[in-house]
Design a protein around this motif. Structure first.
Motif, PDB file in Angstrom:
ATOM      1  N   GLY A  12      12.156  -5.237  61.979  1.00  0.00           N
ATOM      2  CA  GLY A  12      13.263  -6.186  61.911  1.00  0.00           C
ATOM      3  C   GLY A  12      13.287  -6.937  60.599  1.00  0.00           C
ATOM      4  O   GLY A  12      14.361  -7.161  60.015  1.00  0.00           O
TER       5      GLY A  12
ATOM      6  N   TYR B 245      15.360 -13.272  64.668  1.00  0.00           N
ATOM      7  CA  TYR B 245      16.512 -12.420  64.399  1.00  0.00           C
ATOM      8  C   TYR B 245      16.308 -11.101  65.133  1.00  0.00           C
ATOM      9  O   TYR B 245      15.176 -10.630  65.286  1.00  0.00           O
ATOM     10  N   ALA B 246      17.405 -10.524  65.573  1.00  0.00           N
ATOM     11  CA  ALA B 246      17.342  -9.301  66.370  1.00  0.00           C
ATOM     12  C   ALA B 246      16.539  -8.223  65.648  1.00  0.00           C
ATOM     13  O   ALA B 246      16.734  -7.978  64.452  1.00  0.00           O
TER      14      ALA B 246
END
Length: 283
Positions: free
Chosen positions: A94, A28-29
């Motif tokens: 993140g 995930y970003a």
């Protein structure tokens, strides 16, 4: 899967010699971690299950996060990551963002060993790996050669082989540091966190591993962190090598030794069942 969700298969350290990737994984970003696939949409509300190998569900088709999603009829993101320890939980920005955007976080209490402390440093993502002993540890154990030590379990075994009271000095530092870091993490999160103490038993005597004492999470440690969590659940499960679940697991021809140290499908069902009531109590 919700619209926009996709399956991402990545060849990485998840490939272990069986001829193909062990599991589909995703990112995930903002996070450098590889999580259990498929990638899920973040556009609709979700619960987050955060933890290491057991949360990831290594060698099982349906980890407890997937079972919990079905039982509760709520989206549940599996944010389990292999080799994730205390330093990863506290250091990956993140992952922190993914937790803060969740309605609820189920956090598997991390191992006591996977953390940088006064005596050794661990890898930032693979917290099972020792980067180097500190001068404090070298001074405490001047007779020990640490040159070939690359994993925390090996390090602990080497220290215990000295058979004296010095080991408790290291163990106490790990316990103290663990409490401080967990309390700090939970204090920063506005998302309600349900702490899951998943006791993975690798020996008939849960305090032993390979015939040696392990530095485990104590009741006193849990009491100090439960006060800053929104809920708590505790489950004990034997690894598949000490149960009858090995035949129900998914692994390649070279992966059986690793699979024997993971919990099986029935254990994941037990974890999900134990979490249902605590999760509902937080609604």
């Amino acid at each position: 899967m919700a619209p926009g969700e996709k399956w991402v298969s990545v060849m990485s350290y998840h490939q272990t010699g069986s001829g193909g990737p062990e599991d589909a994984v995703c990112q995930y970003a903002g996070s450098r971690l590889w999580f259990r696939g498929p990638e899920r949409s973040l556009d609709t509300p979700y619960m987050a299950c955060v933890g290491a190998d057991e949360t990831f569900g290594r060698f099982v088709d349906r980890p407890f996060a997937a079972i919990l999603e079905e039982k509760l009829d709520r989206r549940c993101l599996n944010l389990g990551s292999l080799f994730c320890g205390l330093d990863t939980l506290c250091g990956d920005t993140g992952l922190f963002k993914l937790i803060t955007e969740a309605e609820l976080c189920i956090l598997q209490a991390p191992s006591v060993l996977g953390q940088t402390n006064h005596f050794y440093r661990v890898h930032s993502r693979r917290n099972d790996r020792v980067l180097a002993p500190t001068q404090d540890l070298i001074a405490l154990y001047p007779e020990v050669d640490f040159a070939d030590v690359h994993y925390v379990c090996h390090l602990m075994s080497l220290l215990q082989d000295q058979h004296d009271a010095r080991f408790e000095i290291v163990a106490e530092e790990l316990r103290r540091n663990w409490v401080l870091k967990i309390r700090d993490l939970l204090g920063k999160l506005k998302t309600p966190v349900l702490l899951l103490n998943l006791q993975v038993l690798r020996h008939q005597d849960s305090a032993l591993q390979g015939g040696k004492m392990v530095v485990s999470i104590t009741d006193q440690m849990l009491e100090q962190v439960r006060s800053v969590s929104a809920g708590y659940a505790q489950v004990s499960a034997f690894v598949s090598g000490h149960s009858d679940e090995l035949e129900d697991m998914l692994f390649g021809t070279l992966q059986q030794p690793m699979a024997e140290h993971m919990i099986g499908p029935a254990a994941h069902k037990s974890v999900a069942e134990a979490l249902i009531a605590p999760v509902r109590n937080l609604n």
